[in-house]
Enzyme design. Sequence first.
Site: not given
Ligand code: PLP
Length: 375
Positions: A70, A147, A232, A317
Amino acid sequence: MIYFDNAATTKMDGEILEAMMNSMKNSWGNPSSEHSAGEKAKKLLEKSRTGILSSLGLPSWKLIATSGATESNNLALFGFLATHKKGHFITVKTEHKSILEPAEYLSENGFNATFLNVDSNGQIDIDEFRSAIRDDTVLLSFSFVNNETGIIQKNWREIVKIAHENGIAVHTDAVQAIGHVDVEWEQFDLITITAHKIGGPKGIGCLLLRPSVSLSPIIFGGGQENAIRGGTENVSGLYAFSLAVKKIVSDMRLAEIQQMKDFLKREIKQIVPNAVFNGVGCSIPHILSVTIPDFDSENLISELDFKGVCVSGGSACLNNENAFSHVIYSMTGSEKSARETMRISLCKENTLAECEEFARIFSAVICDFKKLRSA
Ligand code: PLP
């Protein structure tokens, strides 16, 4: 428990967890400190950085460690566009929210954005992309593998070529691609990855940059990560991430995962003959997206969970009650299909025996729902 939600997160690999804990015991210094404890941590940090880059065939690239994908996606958009002050960028309607939300914010705050459509197979239309390009277009961002559906942009080489011919930098969200598909990553300019989808810990990700790409910082502080991302560094997290990348790229076991996916497809089709598989012919082995007509995925998922099976409805999400998959909606134009789609995502630790058990449980769940309806 049968865990088929590996696109949401994977269980941490046992060996990597142990190595990470040892590194926390032994290399706990602050890498910015000038004494020996700091130097030891710094050494591990740099070893991890070069390890990730060389595992991905990008030895000369830069790596900005972040808290996850993210943040990497936000950094890619905000950090890259800030170096241009104004201009136009292009992304895709089916992107992860960590691209769409910053893109929408940027489009309301000084930049212009085009959100490309996809066809029913999740593919970008090359002509639509070409005609979206403007004189001031500076960035294209698209995910290599979606995803929710596991769909690969089949024409990615042509898309990248057109972008580069027009002086447009290309960012790809490769979160679901690393370790699941073999790609020449050096074709891109900015790449987002995260550890917790490949057996590493949560809270650590990276933005990888071609050496010629510059970014403005979005987190200001102590000048860490080339003054792009203050704070850090998560030394043991990056170390574990480097081990996870090395392990997965050297042992992808794509054929075994594909075999499980094919088995699941056959079984699901027998149980629900009108089930629709999304992304046929262009999806990676570890994600199976299936629309079960007239079965709300939320109900199916909670019933499966009750019987010990973890799957999801699109993305982890989607935590809002009224939410439905924007990805399936973009592909089909149907809110109904977007609410009836389930994602099964595998990893190499899953087994055919688990797939058989899944089929048995899934069949029973469908049967129960049908009985309930006809009662
Ligand atoms: N991008 C994609 C394609 C994802 O599948 C995800 C996780 O669900 C993310 C971004 C976000 O990842 P993170 O949980 O490491 O912030």
